[in-house]
Write a protein that holds these residues in place. Structure first.
Motif, mmCIF file in Angstrom:
data_model
loop_
_atom_site.group_PDB
_atom_site.id
_atom_site.type_symbol
_atom_site.label_atom_id
_atom_site.label_comp_id
_atom_site.label_asym_id
_atom_site.label_seq_id
_atom_site.Cartn_x
_atom_site.Cartn_y
_atom_site.Cartn_z
ATOM 1 N N ILE A 6 0.858 -1.207 0.000
ATOM 2 C CA ILE A 6 0.000 0.000 0.000
ATOM 3 C C ILE A 6 0.890 1.252 0.000
ATOM 4 C CG2 ILE A 6 -1.660 1.346 1.373
ATOM 5 C CD1 ILE A 6 -2.827 -1.366 2.313
ATOM 6 N N LYS A 7 1.955 1.189 0.816
ATOM 7 C CA LYS A 7 2.901 2.324 0.840
ATOM 8 C C LYS A 7 3.508 2.558 -0.536
ATOM 9 C CE LYS A 7 7.070 2.049 1.275
ATOM 10 N NZ LYS A 7 7.976 2.795 0.450
ATOM 11 N N ARG A 10 0.806 4.168 -2.760
ATOM 12 C CA ARG A 10 0.289 5.491 -2.390
ATOM 13 C C ARG A 10 1.365 6.550 -2.163
ATOM 14 N NH1 ARG A 10 -4.200 4.929 2.000
ATOM 15 N NH2 ARG A 10 -3.869 7.174 1.943
ATOM 16 N N LEU A 11 2.569 6.114 -1.737
ATOM 17 C CA LEU A 11 3.602 7.119 -1.465
ATOM 18 C C LEU A 11 4.765 7.080 -2.458
ATOM 19 C CD1 LEU A 11 4.052 7.099 2.444
ATOM 20 C CD2 LEU A 11 2.737 8.694 1.067
ATOM 21 N N THR A 55 12.612 11.106 -3.208
ATOM 22 C CA THR A 55 11.773 11.323 -2.020
ATOM 23 C C THR A 55 12.316 10.622 -0.778
ATOM 24 O OG1 THR A 55 10.413 9.422 -2.606
ATOM 25 C CG2 THR A 55 9.655 11.568 -3.392
ATOM 26 N N ASN A 56 13.557 10.145 -0.847
ATOM 27 C CA ASN A 56 14.159 9.421 0.290
ATOM 28 C C ASN A 56 13.322 8.224 0.722
ATOM 29 O OD1 ASN A 56 16.504 11.085 0.827
ATOM 30 N ND2 ASN A 56 15.049 12.661 1.423
ATOM 31 N N ASP A 57 12.655 7.631 -0.229
ATOM 32 C CA ASP A 57 11.731 6.535 0.071
ATOM 33 C C ASP A 57 12.441 5.333 0.698
ATOM 34 O OD1 ASP A 57 9.183 4.911 -0.459
ATOM 35 O OD2 ASP A 57 10.665 3.806 -1.613
ATOM 36 N N TYR A 60 13.225 6.046 4.353
ATOM 37 C CA TYR A 60 11.951 6.047 5.089
ATOM 38 C C TYR A 60 11.485 4.608 5.329
ATOM 39 C CZ TYR A 60 6.956 6.585 6.016
ATOM 40 O OH TYR A 60 5.715 6.493 6.583
ATOM 41 N N SER B 85 13.472 15.191 4.776
ATOM 42 C CA SER B 85 12.004 15.157 4.695
ATOM 43 C C SER B 85 11.633 14.123 3.646
ATOM 44 C CB SER B 85 11.450 16.527 4.333
ATOM 45 O OG SER B 85 11.735 16.807 2.996
ATOM 46 N N TRP B 86 10.652 13.315 3.961
ATOM 47 C CA TRP B 86 10.210 12.270 3.057
ATOM 48 C C TRP B 86 9.095 12.806 2.185
ATOM 49 C CZ3 TRP B 86 13.819 9.516 5.354
ATOM 50 C CH2 TRP B 86 13.909 9.503 6.752
ATOM 51 N N TYR B 87 8.976 12.315 1.028
ATOM 52 C CA TYR B 87 7.847 12.570 0.140
ATOM 53 C C TYR B 87 7.439 14.050 0.155
ATOM 54 C CZ TYR B 87 7.849 7.632 1.164
ATOM 55 O OH TYR B 87 8.247 6.345 1.355
ATOM 56 N N PRO B 88 8.305 14.927 -0.340
ATOM 57 C CA PRO B 88 8.048 16.371 -0.218
ATOM 58 C C PRO B 88 6.741 16.844 -0.843
ATOM 59 C CG PRO B 88 9.905 15.931 -1.697
ATOM 60 C CD PRO B 88 9.590 14.659 -1.009
ATOM 61 N N LYS B 90 3.850 14.954 -1.073
ATOM 62 C CA LYS B 90 2.656 14.247 -0.595
ATOM 63 C C LYS B 90 2.063 15.005 0.586
ATOM 64 C CE LYS B 90 3.014 10.525 -3.205
ATOM 65 N NZ LYS B 90 2.040 10.191 -4.230
ATOM 66 N N ASP B 94 -1.632 12.029 4.087
ATOM 67 C CA ASP B 94 -1.409 10.781 3.340
ATOM 68 C C ASP B 94 -0.206 10.014 3.900
ATOM 69 O OD1 ASP B 94 -3.554 11.311 1.695
ATOM 70 O OD2 ASP B 94 -2.346 12.413 0.242
ATOM 71 N N ILE B 95 0.834 10.774 4.262
ATOM 72 C CA ILE B 95 2.024 10.131 4.847
ATOM 73 C C ILE B 95 1.646 9.482 6.185
ATOM 74 C CG2 ILE B 95 4.355 10.528 5.768
ATOM 75 C CD1 ILE B 95 4.592 12.885 3.766
ATOM 76 N N ASP B 97 -1.297 8.546 7.170
ATOM 77 C CA ASP B 97 -2.219 7.432 6.953
ATOM 78 C C ASP B 97 -1.458 6.137 6.637
ATOM 79 O OD1 ASP B 97 -4.862 6.397 6.747
ATOM 80 O OD2 ASP B 97 -4.500 6.205 4.592
ATOM 81 N N ILE B 98 -0.348 6.261 5.940
ATOM 82 C CA ILE B 98 0.477 5.080 5.653
ATOM 83 C C ILE B 98 1.278 4.690 6.891
ATOM 84 C CG2 ILE B 98 2.448 4.239 4.301
ATOM 85 C CD1 ILE B 98 -0.181 4.429 2.702
#
Lengths: 217, 240
Positions: A6-7, A10-11, A55-57, A60, B85-88, B90, B94-95, B97-98
């Motif tokens: 899901i991550k 969605r991300l 995004t540094n995914d 994270y 910072s993650w997912y700049p 988003k 939403d972040i 929620d995950i």
């Protein structure tokens, strides 16, 4: 695994990865190297890995309460899901071309490869190559995407050329079968493509997991 | 009793060595991890979290080694780094929620409380936040799953003095609830204000890992502030 998938959707994923699934419809285009449709699907996936880096995914994900190898497995699950959806789309197109459009002159008078089960096997082979070359290559560093993608592109262009040429060789004309002609051969080719895809993906995932375990982030 | 034990952590890079780092973090204690830029604070923290692989040494949380218990341990710890910072692009909601899907202990009440306290708007994206607000967002995520240990890499950098004070007060509140707070910083007044223990690292080696009172007793000259003591120690270490 459900949460990490899901991550991913969605991300981490780039919207282009979803949009490029539609390139599966290229299997409808007459006089076009249709296996490039499968390549464009993987190009869409490449954009998600670009987003992953920006995004540094990876960092994270590595900090989430999951094992490090699950970060890798999440990426594979995402890639395989997109590939699976696009394969279903290509399969639907192939079924239409093998039944309703099997006698259509635009497809019959086509020097290039026909959209049949052999072509679907070819698409699966391309997905397998992407997983084997690009994905395991990416997890060598978890940020370098250029080199593994260039290697993949070179290999895939040779593969597409080979697939386009095969049915012109004496004795291999049946690979370009229309409708349900040479059905056993077509099915065997599809199964061979599926098997190679699975083997390449499993091997690649194992390699990527052990590479990622050793990485310093 | 130490809730986190770091023993003989060693990591060699071509131009830097983290050399036999050992210390403990007590439950319900605030531990300041201090050292100048490049001293090895972030490498130590990353090695504690299994993001960097030490050449030797062990890290254990709650009496369990990190190796082999990573998933379980990470559910009970929170980590925040000031800068990343993650997912700049988003939305924060939403972040979140995950993120909350990964923690059984996600606490909506704490989440709401810190959202309000930090004046964060979950309709914004991280790129719309100032550096200070990004720190707060990372902290919000760490604080909302009832972590028993908080590991914070330079959480006060980029914060204005009011926000920094607010944050240090939160550390004290968390400590009173039994949470172990371990934070790295080079702002000595932060340590002075709220730390119970000090781990001081210089050039990859632990110089001292004791209570703040013992640190002052062992190292400070009469009438010397903690900041002056640290500066003197660093100067003598540079000259050595």
């Amino acid at each position: 695994m459900r949460n990490i998938l899901i991550k991913e959707f969605r991300l981490s994923a780039s919207p282009l990865s979803f949009f490029f699934i539609l390139f599966g419809l290229m299997f409808f285009i007459p006089g076009y190297p249709i296996l490039l449709g499968a390549f464009f699907v993987t190009l869409g996936l490449f954009y998600s890995f670009q987003a992953t880096r920006e995004t540094n995914d990876i960092l994270y994900s590595a900090l989430l309460p999951i094992a490090k190898r699950d970060v890798v497995k999440g990426k594979y699950a995402f890639v395989c899901s997109v590939e699976g959806i696009s394969f279903l789309l290509m399969a639907a197109v192939v079924i239409v071309r093998m039944t309703l459009l099997k006698d259509s002159p635009v497809y019959r008078n086509n020097a290039l490869m026909n959209a049949n089960l052999f072509a679907l096997g070819g698409a699966l082979l391309i997905f397998g190559l992407f997983n084997l070359i690009f994905l395991s290559g990416f997890f060598k560093t978890a940020y370098k995407i250029g080199r593994p993608f260039v290697i993949y592109v070179i290999v895939v262009l040779f593969t597409v050329t080979a697939f386009e040429a095969l049915h012109h060789f004496p004795g291999l004309g049946a690979l370009n079968a229309f409708g349900t002609d040479s059905m056993t051969l077509q099915l065997l080719m599809l199964l061979a493509g599926a098997l190679l895809c699975v083997i390449m993906t499993v091997l690649s995932c194992g390699t990527a997991c052990s590479r990622f375990e050793k990485l310093d982030l | 009793m130490a809730i986190v034990e770091v023993k003989d952590l060693t990591k060699r890079y071509p131009s830097f060595t983290l050399d036999g780092v050992s210390f403990g973090i007590g439950s319900g204690r605030i531990t300041g991890f201090i050292g100048r830029n490049g001293a090895g604070k972030t490498t130590t923290i990353k090695a504690m979290l299994n993001l960097v692989h030490p050449d030797s040494g062990t890290v254990s949380f709650f009496g369990k080694p990190m190796a082999g218990n990573e998933t379980e341990i990470k559910k009970h710890i929170g980590y925040s780094t000031g800068a990343v910072s993650w997912y700049p692009r988003k939305k924060i909601r939403d972040i979140v929620d995950i993120e909350k899907r990964f923690y059984d202990s996600w606490d909506l009440e704490s989440y709401g409380k810190y959202m309000e306290l930090f004046a964060l708007d979950d309709r914004k994206t991280p790129m719309e936040l100032s550096e200070g607000m990004k720190v707060k967002l990372n902290l919000l995520l760490a604080l909302s799953h009832k972590a028993e240990v908080l590991i914070l890499d330079e959480p006060t950098s980029g914060l204005d003095p009011f926000s920094r004070n607010e944050l240090l007060d939160i550390f004290t509140e968390l400590k009173n609830h039994g949470v172990a707070v371990f934070f790295s910083t080079h702002i000595i007044s932060d340590i002075e204000k709220c730390a119970d223990d000090i781990v001081y690292i210089s050039k990859g080696k632990i110089v001292s890992a004791v209570s703040k009172d013992d640190f002052i007793r062992n190292h400070s000259l009469d009438g010397e502030s903690l900041e002056d003591t640290m500066l003197r120690l660093e100067r003598s270490s540079s000259n050595a």
